[in-house]
Design a protein around this motif. Structure first.
Motif, PDB file in Angstrom:
ATOM      1  N   LEU A  53      -2.447  11.153  -0.288  1.00 17.76           N
ATOM      2  CA  LEU A  53      -1.234  10.359  -0.125  1.00 17.76           C
ATOM      3  C   LEU A  53      -1.115   9.271  -1.189  1.00 17.76           C
ATOM      4  CD1 LEU A  53       1.299   9.698   1.540  1.00 17.76           C
ATOM      5  CD2 LEU A  53      -0.128   8.179   2.937  1.00 17.76           C
ATOM      6  N   ILE A  54      -2.205   8.532  -1.418  1.00 20.99           N
ATOM      7  CA  ILE A  54      -2.127   7.434  -2.383  1.00 20.99           C
ATOM      8  C   ILE A  54      -1.955   7.974  -3.799  1.00 20.99           C
ATOM      9  CG2 ILE A  54      -4.580   7.113  -2.960  1.00 20.99           C
ATOM     10  CD1 ILE A  54      -1.988   4.346  -2.165  1.00 20.99           C
ATOM     11  N   GLU A  55      -2.400   9.189  -4.051  1.00 22.11           N
ATOM     12  CA  GLU A  55      -2.162   9.804  -5.355  1.00 22.11           C
ATOM     13  C   GLU A  55      -0.674  10.112  -5.540  1.00 22.11           C
ATOM     14  OE1 GLU A  55      -4.806  13.123  -5.548  1.00 22.11           O
ATOM     15  OE2 GLU A  55      -6.527  11.897  -6.206  1.00 22.11           O
ATOM     16  N   GLU A  56      -0.026  10.570  -4.461  1.00 17.87           N
ATOM     17  CA  GLU A  56       1.420  10.817  -4.525  1.00 17.87           C
ATOM     18  C   GLU A  56       2.187   9.510  -4.694  1.00 17.87           C
ATOM     19  OE1 GLU A  56       3.134  13.665  -4.679  1.00 17.87           O
ATOM     20  OE2 GLU A  56       1.197  14.688  -4.798  1.00 17.87           O
ATOM     21  N   VAL A  57       1.734   8.475  -3.974  1.00 21.57           N
ATOM     22  CA  VAL A  57       2.358   7.160  -4.107  1.00 21.57           C
ATOM     23  C   VAL A  57       2.212   6.658  -5.541  1.00 21.57           C
ATOM     24  CG1 VAL A  57       2.203   4.729  -3.427  1.00 21.57           C
ATOM     25  CG2 VAL A  57       2.078   6.522  -1.683  1.00 21.57           C
ATOM     26  N   GLY A  58       1.025   6.850  -6.111  1.00 21.84           N
ATOM     27  CA  GLY A  58       0.782   6.417  -7.483  1.00 21.84           C
ATOM     28  C   GLY A  58       1.726   7.079  -8.474  1.00 21.84           C
ATOM     29  N   LYS A  59       2.008   8.357  -8.245  1.00 16.55           N
ATOM     30  CA  LYS A  59       2.943   9.070  -9.118  1.00 16.55           C
ATOM     31  C   LYS A  59       4.339   8.460  -9.030  1.00 16.55           C
ATOM     32  CE  LYS A  59       0.513  13.504  -8.602  1.00 16.55           C
ATOM     33  NZ  LYS A  59       0.610  14.868  -8.019  1.00 16.55           N
ATOM     34  N   ASP A  60       4.746   8.100  -7.817  1.00 16.54           N
ATOM     35  CA  ASP A  60       6.073   7.527  -7.621  1.00 16.54           C
ATOM     36  C   ASP A  60       6.186   6.115  -8.185  1.00 16.54           C
ATOM     37  OD1 ASP A  60       6.742   9.845  -6.291  1.00 16.54           O
ATOM     38  OD2 ASP A  60       6.733   8.960  -4.286  1.00 16.54           O
ATOM     39  N   VAL A  61       5.162   5.300  -7.884  1.00 20.47           N
ATOM     40  CA  VAL A  61       5.214   3.882  -8.243  1.00 20.47           C
ATOM     41  C   VAL A  61       4.828   3.648  -9.706  1.00 20.47           C
ATOM     42  CG1 VAL A  61       4.259   1.592  -7.724  1.00 20.47           C
ATOM     43  CG2 VAL A  61       4.788   3.188  -5.861  1.00 20.47           C
ATOM     44  N   GLY A  62       3.925   4.499 -10.225  1.00 23.61           N
ATOM     45  CA  GLY A  62       3.510   4.354 -11.612  1.00 23.61           C
ATOM     46  C   GLY A  62       2.139   3.740 -11.802  1.00 23.61           C
ATOM     47  N   PHE A  63       1.162   4.148 -10.994  1.00 20.94           N
ATOM     48  CA  PHE A  63      -0.205   3.685 -11.191  1.00 20.94           C
ATOM     49  C   PHE A  63      -1.187   4.815 -10.901  1.00 20.94           C
ATOM     50  CE2 PHE A  63       0.551   2.685  -6.669  1.00 20.94           C
ATOM     51  CZ  PHE A  63      -0.568   3.237  -6.066  1.00 20.94           C
ATOM     52  N   LYS A  64      -2.387   4.661 -11.429  1.00 23.25           N
ATOM     53  CA  LYS A  64      -3.450   5.627 -11.189  1.00 23.25           C
ATOM     54  C   LYS A  64      -4.430   5.020 -10.186  1.00 23.25           C
ATOM     55  CE  LYS A  64      -7.216   8.162 -13.456  1.00 23.25           C
ATOM     56  NZ  LYS A  64      -6.840   9.454 -12.831  1.00 23.25           N
ATOM     57  N   PRO A  65      -4.629   5.659  -9.018  1.00 17.74           N
ATOM     58  CA  PRO A  65      -5.571   5.110  -8.036  1.00 17.74           C
ATOM     59  C   PRO A  65      -7.023   5.385  -8.421  1.00 17.74           C
ATOM     60  CG  PRO A  65      -4.591   7.122  -7.194  1.00 17.74           C
ATOM     61  CD  PRO A  65      -3.922   6.843  -8.508  1.00 17.74           C
ATOM     62  N   GLU A  66      -7.825   4.352  -8.383  1.00 17.53           N
ATOM     63  CA  GLU A  66      -9.269   4.485  -8.606  1.00 17.53           C
ATOM     64  C   GLU A  66      -9.945   4.292  -7.251  1.00 17.53           C
ATOM     65  OE1 GLU A  66     -12.238   1.405 -10.414  1.00 17.53           O
ATOM     66  OE2 GLU A  66     -11.373   2.533 -12.094  1.00 17.53           O
ATOM     67  N   ILE A  67     -10.371   5.384  -6.637  1.00 16.58           N
ATOM     68  CA  ILE A  67     -10.911   5.333  -5.281  1.00 16.58           C
ATOM     69  C   ILE A  67     -12.317   4.761  -5.268  1.00 16.58           C
ATOM     70  CG2 ILE A  67     -11.371   6.657  -3.197  1.00 16.58           C
ATOM     71  CD1 ILE A  67      -8.431   6.650  -4.029  1.00 16.58           C
ATOM     72  N   GLN A  68     -12.533   3.768  -4.412  1.00 20.73           N
ATOM     73  CA  GLN A  68     -13.849   3.156  -4.269  1.00 20.73           C
ATOM     74  C   GLN A  68     -14.317   3.276  -2.824  1.00 20.73           C
ATOM     75  OE1 GLN A  68     -14.081  -0.786  -5.929  1.00 20.73           O
ATOM     76  NE2 GLN A  68     -13.292  -0.135  -7.918  1.00 20.73           N
ATOM     77  N   ALA A  69     -15.477   3.872  -2.634  1.00 19.93           N
ATOM     78  CA  ALA A  69     -16.031   4.075  -1.293  1.00 19.93           C
ATOM     79  C   ALA A  69     -16.706   2.805  -0.787  1.00 19.93           C
ATOM     80  CB  ALA A  69     -17.035   5.222  -1.313  1.00 19.93           C
TER      81      ALA A  69
END
Length: 247
Positions: A53-69
């Motif tokens: 989901l956050i990857e799709e949001v990133g595409k829409d908003v214009g950012f690359k998500p860097e996932i941190q556990a």
């Protein structure tokens, strides 16, 4: 001629460089919230509904998500301190959390599930039916806070992750456990906890929804994500993601 050639080469090089690098946002997720967020042993990366989901949001908003556990209980402090920019995990927008972070609109709604030993055939319907027992819940969740504040139980044991609760139920250390119904259902469907079962007669009392969170006061990002979420729901991308993960 040499000068013209050099200038042309420079122009071609500059033209190949983007006007600005894509923004990278640090996104906090948990490695134990399958199917919403979990550590994929094959790739050693966090995967699941909220990652997609956050990857799709990133595409829409214009950012690359860097996932941190990180552990669930550290997500809000990490966001508040600026260590991460977004929380995308199985986290609900409770009033208490809403005092320190800002939540987006709802992503997915559900209630808690109750798990007990497979040998326990009691048809529990609510917390009162388990009065006096030792029960477990994940630390930092609203479930733990409600159980601990009820005064109904012999002990409310705190755990870092739901698999730890299921293991302790299997080994008789606690009589029951409470957690996100979809996550518990998914974990049990994998066949790793044959001595534990979900109680079908149980009626959830702590219903909520999963929400994305941003730092308190970051209204601009909050509104951008909300706009993206509306589009993702409308065009069917959310349904596709949920179906992919069995929800």
């Amino acid at each position: 001629m040499k000068i013209k050639t050099a200038l042309l080469s420079l122009a071609l090089v500059l033209g190949a460089i983007p006007a600005h690098a894509e923004d990278v946002y640090k996104v906090g997720s948990t490695p134990t919230g399958v199917p919403f967020t979990f550590l994929d042993a094959k790739t050693n990366t966090i995967q699941g509904v909220m990652v997609d989901l956050i990857e799709e949001v990133g595409k829409d908003v214009g950012f690359k998500p860097e996932i941190q556990a990180m552990p669930f209980s550290t997500l809000v402090p990490a966001l508040s301190s600026g260590k991460i920019d977004i929380i995308a995990a199985a986290m609900s927008a409770t009033p208490e959390r809403g005092k320190v972070v800002d939540f987006t609109n709802d992503v997915y709604s559900y209630g808690e599930g109750l798990v007990v030993p497979a040998s326990d055939d009691t048809e529990y319907k609510n917390f009162e039916d388990m009065k006096g027992k030792r029960i477990g819940a994940q630390i930092g969740t609203n479930y733990y806070n409600v159980l601990d504040g009820s005064g109904l139980f012999e002990e409310v044991r705190a755990y870092d992750a739901l698999p730890d609760i299921l293991s302790d139920i299997s080994n008789g250390r606690v009589a029951a456990g409470v957690g996100d119904y979809p996550i518990l259902g998914y974990l049990l469907s994998q066949g790793k906890y044959p001595k534990v079962k979900l109680v079908k007669s149980y009626v959830p009392s702590v219903e909520g929804s999963i929400n994305i969170a941003v730092k308190k006061g970051n209204t601009e990002l909050q509104e951008k994500i909300n706009k993206s979420l509306a589009a993702i729901k409308e065009d069917g991308r959310l349904d596709k993601i949920l179906k992919k993960w069995g929800l």
